[in-house]
Design an enzyme around this catalytic site. Structure first.
Site, PDB file in Angstrom:
ATOM      1  N   ASP A 107       0.813  -1.215   0.000  1.00 56.37           N
ATOM      2  CA  ASP A 107       0.000   0.000   0.000  1.00 56.37           C
ATOM      3  C   ASP A 107       0.848   1.266   0.000  1.00 56.37           C
ATOM      4  O   ASP A 107       2.053   1.236   0.246  1.00 56.37           O
ATOM      5  CB  ASP A 107      -0.892   0.043   1.247  1.00 56.37           C
ATOM      6  CG  ASP A 107      -2.163  -0.769   1.076  1.00 56.37           C
ATOM      7  OD1 ASP A 107      -2.483  -1.105  -0.060  1.00 56.37           O
ATOM      8  OD2 ASP A 107      -2.807  -1.060   2.098  1.00 56.37           O
ATOM      9  N   MET A 148      -8.028   9.266   9.152  1.00 49.69           N
ATOM     10  CA  MET A 148      -8.420   9.846   7.860  1.00 49.69           C
ATOM     11  C   MET A 148      -9.390  11.019   8.033  1.00 49.69           C
ATOM     12  O   MET A 148     -10.348  11.163   7.276  1.00 49.69           O
ATOM     13  CB  MET A 148      -9.058   8.760   6.972  1.00 49.69           C
ATOM     14  CG  MET A 148      -8.137   7.575   6.727  1.00 49.69           C
ATOM     15  SD  MET A 148      -8.960   6.134   6.021  1.00 49.69           S
ATOM     16  CE  MET A 148      -9.938   5.551   7.416  1.00 49.69           C
ATOM     17  N   LYS A 156      -3.642   3.343  -2.491  1.00 49.03           N
ATOM     18  CA  LYS A 156      -4.816   4.182  -2.703  1.00 49.03           C
ATOM     19  C   LYS A 156      -4.663   5.451  -1.873  1.00 49.03           C
ATOM     20  O   LYS A 156      -4.720   5.405  -0.646  1.00 49.03           O
ATOM     21  CB  LYS A 156      -6.100   3.448  -2.305  1.00 49.03           C
ATOM     22  CG  LYS A 156      -6.405   2.227  -3.154  1.00 49.03           C
ATOM     23  CD  LYS A 156      -7.829   1.744  -2.945  1.00 49.03           C
ATOM     24  CE  LYS A 156      -8.045   1.134  -1.571  1.00 49.03           C
ATOM     25  NZ  LYS A 156      -7.374  -0.145  -1.410  1.00 49.03           N
TER      26      LYS A 156
END
Length: 501
Positions: free
Chosen positions: A43, A173, A65
């Site tokens: 990742d 996030m 991502k």
């Protein structure tokens, strides 16, 4: 190890937590699986440095991502995992933090179950724990709170913020939506003076922490220009940071230091610098490869009983010598010669093979090796010197002057890694130039200069591991700021620490 792979691992997917950023925080089992894998899917938030533990023939695939940039959709990633496992390969899915903590590991596990593909989950240190620890923020504290909650900041409207009026709240996030989150927490009754901290790239040498309160952190984030990825901690425990912050007080914190050693040998230096708080940038300027022709080394191995001395000048020489010994019909019992080694790393690689080192020079350079022998000691003696294809001729020339019969054989060669020029260009032209570049051999300097103009080092400090490396640097016009007094990795770290003051 090999039997383990054959018995349990083929056709299996391992969802491995890579930890929050510091590669030292991966679990022992996770590191072992990375070293055994046939394929690794990693990742954006996975510590790329961990990939150096992968086998040379392993395939590594980036499937990261970011917020506005997805290399692969989640469905495509799951399909890739299934396809590789069905092809009988051992697959590691390396995920930042923990696979089951806002990492979509549950979705990938479901897809594997539906496809009938066996899998295992290897937990990782979630960023909530790792980042808080490296920021000096205990998520619980007997005097402050015994309650901790984890939430995602993506869907602010879907969360009942009234549940989080007290205790420690960790928001994943949630940097770009913090203003809305703060407004909802305030509306739910949370005190506007509650301490809050936002931490970007936590546990890494480029960690950035912005502190404030629930009422003003949003503005402080904008003033600092803080960007994702970041973790936000809300609660009275944040107030303990000023007392407990240990990581950002490390002597090399905030320094960007380039390590030019071969990837497989960079670990010791990189680890030492990272423990001291540095942001370590791996830029291998050397790639170690076998010689183009094994013939000379194989012939030397077949005639081991003819030699009076074996002289090793590097751990690489030891490694390839032993590999060819293993490939022959001989073994360590046939090593009857006395052994001389330059440097502690070379000597240690021999000791690991239970071979005793008979002679070690006082200093770790060729000239010192010659001083370790008396003028008559080598008269008529047969010496085998397995070393790099390109190396200084000081040792064989001087040994022959003392009457020795020297057989110099190529045990390995060094080449410039593919793509070095473009990586160096991005690094030294970018907005955040390194503070230091370290060189540990003449080859690291030569290869660096072959792809990167010396002028790019303006404003960057340069550290050398010893006088031979320094001489090469000066010859090529590379300015030096520090030279190790002990010609070892430890000595190199020492002089950087002194210069950093």
């Amino acid at each position: 190890m090999a039997s383990s792979r054959g018995r349990r691992s083929r056709g299996t997917v391992y969802l491995v937590g890579a930890g929050p950023g510091d590669p030292g925080l991966v679990t022992v089992r996770g590191q072992r699986l990375i070293a055994e894998a046939d394929v690794i899917f990693y990742d954006h938030l996975s510590p790329v440095f961990l990939l150096q533990d992968a086998r040379p023939e392993a395939k590594t695939v980036y499937v990261g991502k970011k917020r506005a940039e997805h290399v692969r959709t989640q469905e495509e990633i799951s399909e890739l995992l299934i396809a590789e496992a069905r092809a009988g390969r051992m697959v590691v899915r390396l995920k930042g933090g923990d696979p089951f903590m806002f990492g979509r590991g549950g979705e990938e596990a479901e897809a594997l179950v539906e496809a009938g593909v066996p899998f295992e989950v290897v937990p990782g240190v979630t960023s909530a724990l790792g980042v808080a620890a490296y920021s000096g923020i205990p998520l619980t504290h007997r005097r402050e709170t015994s309650e901790v909650s984890f939430v995602s900041g993506h869907d602010v409207e879907q969360i009942d913020w009234a549940k989080y009026r007290t205790g420690t709240l960790v928001i994943f996030m949630g940097l770009t939506t913090f203003d809305e989150t703060a407004a909802r927490l305030l509306a739910a009754g949370r005190d506007g003076e509650t301490p809050v901290a936002a931490v970007r790239w936590g546990t890494r040498g480029d960690q950035v922490t912005v502190e404030g309160t629930l009422s003003d952190l949003g503005e402080r984030i904008r003033q600092a220009g803080l960007k994702p990825p970041a973790l936000i901690v809300v609660g009275e425990v944040v107030g303990l940071r000023r007392k407990l912050d240990w990581f950002e007080r490390q002597p090399l914190f905030g320094r960007r230091i380039v390590v030019t050693r071969p990837r497989e040998q960079a670990g010791v230096l990189s680890d030492q610098l990272r423990v001291l708080g540095a942001e370590v940038i791996s830029l291998p300027t050397i790639e170690i490869r076998p010689p183009e022709d094994w013939g000379p080394l194989d012939r030397a191995v077949s005639e081991l009983d003819c030699y009076d001395w074996l002289i090793f000048t590097s751990a690489n020489g030891v490694r390839y010598f032993v590999e060819r010994l293993d490939a022959s019909d001989r073994d360590l019992r046939d090593v009857r010669a006395k052994i001389c080694a330059i440097g502690p790393a070379t000597a240690e690689s021999l000791r690991q093979l239970h071979l005793k080192v008979d002679r070690t020079p006082r200093e770790y350079v060729a000239e010192s090796l010659l001083q370790a022998f008396s003028s008559r000691e080598l008269q008529g003696k047969h010496v085998l010197l397995p070393r790099a294809r390109v190396a200084r001729d000081v040792i064989p020339v001087e040994l022959e002057k003392r009457g020795a019969k020297v057989n110099v054989v190529t045990a390995y060669r060094t080449v410039v890694p593919e793509g070095l020029a473009s990586r160096a260009d991005r690094l030294f032209r970018g907005p955040r130039k390194p503070h230091w570049v370290t060189f540990t051999s003449s080859s690291t300097v030569r290869n660096f200069v072959s792809v990167c103009p010396v002028q790019r080092l303006e404003g960057v400090r340069v550290a050398s591991i010893g006088p031979v490396t320094s001489a090469t640097a000066r010859e090529l016009g590379v300015p030096l700021d520090a030279e190790a007094r002990r010609y070892t990795v430890d000595g190199l770290v020492e002089v950087i620490l002194e210069a950093a003051g």
